[in-house]
Design a protein around this motif. Sequence first.
Motif, PDB file in Angstrom:
ATOM      1  N   LEU A  92       1.101  -0.957  -0.182  1.00  0.00           N
ATOM      2  CA  LEU A  92      -0.246  -0.065   0.466  1.00  0.00           C
ATOM      3  C   LEU A  92       0.774   1.166   0.085  1.00  0.00           C
ATOM      4  N   THR A  93       0.561   2.271  -0.988  1.00  0.00           N
ATOM      5  CA  THR A  93       1.392   3.487  -0.794  1.00  0.00           C
ATOM      6  C   THR A  93       0.543   4.693  -0.873  1.00  0.00           C
ATOM      7  N   ALA A  94       0.970   5.802  -0.659  1.00  0.00           N
ATOM      8  CA  ALA A  94       0.836   7.180  -0.632  1.00  0.00           C
ATOM      9  C   ALA A  94       0.320   7.147  -1.549  1.00  0.00           C
ATOM     10  N   GLY A  95      -1.123   6.994  -2.491  1.00  0.00           N
ATOM     11  CA  GLY A  95      -0.692   7.284  -3.818  1.00  0.00           C
ATOM     12  C   GLY A  95       0.369   7.105  -4.867  1.00  0.00           C
ATOM     13  N   ALA A  96      -0.411   6.783  -5.704  1.00  0.00           N
ATOM     14  CA  ALA A  96       0.643   5.593  -7.014  1.00  0.00           C
ATOM     15  C   ALA A  96       1.333   6.312  -7.177  1.00  0.00           C
ATOM     16  N   ALA A  97       1.775   7.621  -7.064  1.00  0.00           N
ATOM     17  CA  ALA A  97       3.338   8.587  -7.433  1.00  0.00           C
ATOM     18  C   ALA A  97       3.923   7.489  -6.296  1.00  0.00           C
ATOM     19  N   GLU A  98       4.107   7.439  -5.049  1.00  0.00           N
ATOM     20  CA  GLU A  98       4.921   7.330  -4.579  1.00  0.00           C
ATOM     21  C   GLU A  98       5.692   6.314  -4.056  1.00  0.00           C
ATOM     22  N   GLY A  99       4.440   5.250  -5.285  1.00  0.00           N
ATOM     23  CA  GLY A  99       5.159   3.942  -5.696  1.00  0.00           C
ATOM     24  C   GLY A  99       6.336   4.214  -6.741  1.00  0.00           C
ATOM     25  N   PHE A 100       6.162   4.943  -7.861  1.00  0.00           N
ATOM     26  CA  PHE A 100       7.441   5.206  -8.389  1.00  0.00           C
ATOM     27  C   PHE A 100       8.404   5.598  -7.684  1.00  0.00           C
ATOM     28  N   VAL A 101       8.308   6.212  -6.906  1.00  0.00           N
ATOM     29  CA  VAL A 101       9.430   6.920  -6.519  1.00  0.00           C
ATOM     30  C   VAL A 101      10.087   5.944  -5.595  1.00  0.00           C
ATOM     31  N   LEU A 102       9.279   5.038  -5.154  1.00  0.00           N
ATOM     32  CA  LEU A 102       9.984   3.906  -4.288  1.00  0.00           C
ATOM     33  C   LEU A 102      10.773   2.250  -5.385  1.00  0.00           C
ATOM     34  N   ILE A 103       9.705   2.839  -6.709  1.00  0.00           N
ATOM     35  CA  ILE A 103      10.647   1.712  -7.427  1.00  0.00           C
ATOM     36  C   ILE A 103      12.240   3.112  -8.084  1.00  0.00           C
ATOM     37  N   ALA A 104      11.872   3.859  -7.901  1.00  0.00           N
ATOM     38  CA  ALA A 104      13.029   4.419  -8.805  1.00  0.00           C
ATOM     39  C   ALA A 104      14.050   4.408  -7.518  1.00  0.00           C
ATOM     40  N   GLN A 105      13.772   4.595  -6.232  1.00  0.00           N
ATOM     41  CA  GLN A 105      14.921   4.735  -5.002  1.00  0.00           C
ATOM     42  C   GLN A 105      15.460   3.239  -4.705  1.00  0.00           C
TER      43      GLN A 105
END
Length: 370
Positions: A92-105
Amino acid sequence: MRGQPMGTPPGAGAPPAPAPAADGPDLGHHGDAEVGEGLVDLAVNVRHAAPPPWLAEPIAATLGDLARYPDPAPARAAVAARHGRAPDEVLLTAGAAEGFVLIAQALRGVRRPVVVHPQFTEPEAALRAAGHQVERVLLDAADDFRLDPARVPADADLVMIGNPTNPTSVLHPAADLTALARPGRVLVVDEAFADTTTVPGRPGEPESLAGRRDVPGLLVVRSLTKTWGLAGLRIGYLLGAPDLLARLAAVQPLWAVSTPALAAAAACASPVAVEAERAIAARLAADREHLVARLAGLPGVRVAGRPASAFVLIHLPGAAAVRVALRERGWAVRRGDTFPGLGPDWLRVAVRDPATTDAFTRVLGEILEA
């Protein structure tokens, strides 16, 4: 699964050197920048409707329990059940946008990340912010922005694509997407608008990979903010193999998803929510056809491809000036030139009810005639 440190993620190396700023389009520009006081919003692809009682009441019920730290387990189990997965296949993420940040990091060890454009700009923006050197594959307007899997470099070890794609509204066949998967590659499919799609004779979410467990390296990104009007609540989730999600969870802040957002996730995964979603998607399809028909009757306006989501992409010579004229008449639409692969003659228009569409296309026609 909790967003707590779990050691160095497998395959992670030293952070790459910071990537230079992307040339050309402003990746940080989004539709909310287009709206303003007194403007009819056709720029943001969020459904404008009050949450139904089965959604509003669980969210409101959490307000008396905000002193307690969030517990994601019930919501994670509900989301997993909806997609026929195990709870450890959901993050679970704080919106889909957080998911992209997690992937990048988390995936700093990738060597050749590729983003298929035109699409939502946050995946590339997140990669660049994490220091990745991003390669773009630009789909062709002449081919209605359809995906040719052969265009993606064979040695790309991270590939990101939207389905249906924002801003083109193209729904790629699942077979074309799974053709991108291979050992050693992470394939990220942004399905933020999957619940807006319908295909006659195919119930559910056609072409969605959310329930697929047989595709190697697959990460599906989902959002609950579009159909249910929850952009301000920030709730989304990732679906994938447990070991891959564990790498992302290792870089996620503790308690990243609030208790009200978790209540929303659980409610939106319920059978009543899924049934309501499909009814909304069916109405949206009719409203989209109405918008496409009205736009087709205007001089110089070309609707790209066969739109399949909550918005349409149009090509219109002089679109930049038309957008300004529309604002002066009280209408906000999304400029297209901030999406890689598009230019100043493109606009994205959100699908609304027929009355709003008729009023909008009447004003657009007057502007074009003038």
